[in-house]
Scaffold this active site. Structure first.
Site, mmCIF file in Angstrom:
data_model
loop_
_atom_site.group_PDB
_atom_site.id
_atom_site.type_symbol
_atom_site.label_atom_id
_atom_site.label_comp_id
_atom_site.label_asym_id
_atom_site.label_seq_id
_atom_site.Cartn_x
_atom_site.Cartn_y
_atom_site.Cartn_z
ATOM 1 N N SER A 55 2.163 -3.835 -6.125
ATOM 2 C CA SER A 55 1.923 -3.138 -4.860
ATOM 3 C C SER A 55 1.598 -4.056 -3.686
ATOM 4 O O SER A 55 0.822 -5.006 -3.831
ATOM 5 C CB SER A 55 0.765 -2.152 -5.042
ATOM 6 O OG SER A 55 0.468 -1.515 -3.820
ATOM 7 N N CYS A 98 -2.755 8.764 -2.317
ATOM 8 C CA CYS A 98 -2.123 7.497 -2.677
ATOM 9 C C CYS A 98 -2.926 6.845 -3.795
ATOM 10 O O CYS A 98 -4.165 6.893 -3.800
ATOM 11 C CB CYS A 98 -2.074 6.569 -1.462
ATOM 12 S SG CYS A 98 -1.532 4.895 -1.837
ATOM 13 N N GLY A 99 -2.242 6.226 -4.742
ATOM 14 C CA GLY A 99 -2.910 5.621 -5.888
ATOM 15 C C GLY A 99 -3.868 4.512 -5.530
ATOM 16 O O GLY A 99 -4.715 4.132 -6.348
#
Length: 531
Positions: free
Chosen positions: A381, A221-222
């Site tokens: 996000s 995941c970033g």
């Protein structure tokens, strides 16, 4: 094509067969054709690619014309989002869907909930694209079906004015089908695997594919640690693979989003191949954390590279990964972005550790010195603590400007104790205008939230469970859900209609005429919601 033209077209198709097709009504055929405008996923991909290209051009002309989306993990969620957008704003213009690989992994894998590490079945993503568009097409059929029913009532009442109004609404009908930005992670394998999967995406309806520069089998995941990037040539091969997939399937204006995770990725699995000094491989390697050695100090098994007449030993971890020099993330991001745009990408995605317009805009400015039209897709996000981040940004700005911040503890600014303060109010205003400001100042064409409906589903379910299983009992559902659905005009309060019962009744009447046994009669409890 207008409603009348569609009827005429259907009538011309029926006429040669009239003796044997006597039960087929041209207007019914026309209605079904309008309700099923898109026959295949490729029809959708071609249609939505044109929309997205038009939106990109509009943004280039006026950066106030940015676009938005929310991540949706089920067809029903995507459908309800678009129904709500049409209800509140009258148009879907500039509003897309985002398909998050994170949510597919967490919610759609046959293995059960998984982390965002590309371990889920690769075909689950195109399956979700197809599902989303199935639900959006059903939303079209439902809304048009309602207009057709209203038209029939106006005809029965002899109300010519209302008939004219309804025909105008039918002719001006705007589809719920909008572009999807679909996450292909790091491509699920080599470039050939990426190409094959991209075709599945496009055949399902995707006009835009997002791909990242991490190592496929090490993907993270970033917003987590341990990210590993690939040399530019490896990433460009996958961008080309996606472009070939678009071109092969006739979606010539398909959109590719190149995502770089280099800002938070301090590792690489490979040392890039260098053809000549200063080429893209050499530039990639220049960021490696190395120490100079001489021939007498080379150990058994060491990997050595040469640069400018010097022997350098890249620092290699026990995992066999190489690390980059600390503090090089932004420079690597800028290089990633420039090279991606020079080699077929259309849009950029820079995964950052915080939502800071200055940081994003600084990188975009450097990219635009080489590629003037560069623009971003940006992840607003839920992994960011937006409240804390923006309160700290205001705190820092105030302190730099010489304002007294002694009443605030920077580390505790998330506390409810600060909610009513001037600092909190300014932070909330910055959050409110973040998308508009970042579109103008940081080149962000498209704003999305990756996982919003994951969080809203959890929050609403928690609230319902607390009330329904507690002292409120049935009132917990009626007061907080059903009553609000009715008063806010939420379409799915009539859940039978939303699931297609009226469409089914229409078809029964088309097929069986007066003999049709329809569900929507006087005893259908859905009629309680007519008022």
């Amino acid at each position: 094509m207008t409603y009348s033209q569609t009827i005429a077209e259907a009538r011309s198709a029926i006429t040669p067969n009239a003796p044997t097709w006597s039960g087929i009504e041209a207007e019914n055929v026309a209605r079904m054709r309008l309700q099923n405008r898109f026959r295949t996923g490729l029809d959708i991909a071609r249609y939505t690619a044109k929309i997205m290209r038009q939106d990109m051009a509009a943004y280039d002309a006026d950066q106030a014309q940015y676009t938005q989306s929310l991540g949706c993990w089920h067809g029903f969620i995507g459908q309800q989002k678009l129904i709500s957008i049409k209800k509140h704003f009258g148009s879907t213009k500039g509003r897309y869907l985002y398909l998050s690989g994170w949510m597919v992994a967490a919610l759609r894998s046959e293995f059960g909930p998984l982390p965002d590490q590309s371990m889920h079945e690769k075909t689950s993503v195109p399956a979700l694209i197809e599902e989303l568009y199935t639900f959006l097409r059903q939303a079209d059929a439902r809304e048009l079906g309602g207009l057709f029913r209203e038209l029939d009532k106006a005809r029965e009442a002899g109300d010519a004015v209302n008939q004219h109004r309804l025909l105008g609404k039918i002719d001006a009908f705007q589809t719920h089908v909008v572009p999807i930005i679909a996450d292909i992670d790091a491509g699920f394998g080599n470039a050939e695997a990426t190409y094959l999967l991209a075709k599945k995406f496009i055949e399902a309806g995707a006009c835009c594919i997002q791909i990242e520069n991490q190592v496929s089998d090490e993907k993270q995941c970033g917003h987590q640690d341990g990210k590993v990037t690939v040399p530019h040539e490896d990433f460009i091969a996958k961008i080309r693979a996606v472009r070939y997939a678009f071109m092969e399937l006739g979606v010539d204006d398909g959109v590719i989003v190149a995502r770089t995770d280099s800002l938070g990725a301090g590792l690489t699995k490979q040392i890039a191949y260098v053809r000549e000094a200063g080429d893209i491989g050499d530039q990639y390697n220049s960021f490696l954390d190395c120490e100079e050695v001489d021939l007498t100090a080379i150990g058994h098994g060491d990997v050595i590279i040469s640069r400018d007449g010097k022997l350098l030993r890249p620092k290699r971890l026990p995992s066999n990964l190489y690390q980059f020099r600390p503090g090089t993330g932004e420079d690597r991001c800028v290089l990633d972005c420039i090279h991606a745009l020079q080699n077929g990408a259309d849009l950029l995605w820079i995964e950052t550790e915080k939502p800071h317009i200055g940081q994003i805009g600084g990188m975009v400015k450097r990219i635009r010195e080489v590629i003037p039209g560069a623009k971003l897709v940006y992840n607003n996000s839920p992994s960011f603590n937006w409240t804390l981040n923006f309160r700290q940004q205001v705190f820092d700005a105030w302190a730099e400007a010489g304002r007294d911040v002694s009443a605030y503890d920077r580390a505790r600014l998330m506390s409810v104790d600060y909610d009513a303060t001037e600092l909190a109010a300014e932070a909330d205003e910055r959050i409110r205008t973040f998308q508009r400001d970042a579109a103008r100042e940081a080149g962000i064409f498209h704003h999305l939230i990756t996982l919003p409906t994951y969080h809203t589903a959890a929050l609403s379910t928690d609230n319902l469970a607390r009330e329904y299983f507690g002292e409120q009992g049935m009132l917990g559902y009626v007061k907080n859900v059903q009553r609000e659905e009715i008063r806010q005009g939420i379409a799915c309060v009539k859940h039978q209609n939303m699931a297609g019962s009226d469409i089914g009744d229409d078809h029964k009447e088309y097929f069986a005429g007066e003999a049709a046994l329809k569900a929507g009669g006087a005893h259908n409890t859905m009629n309680q919601f007519a008022a």
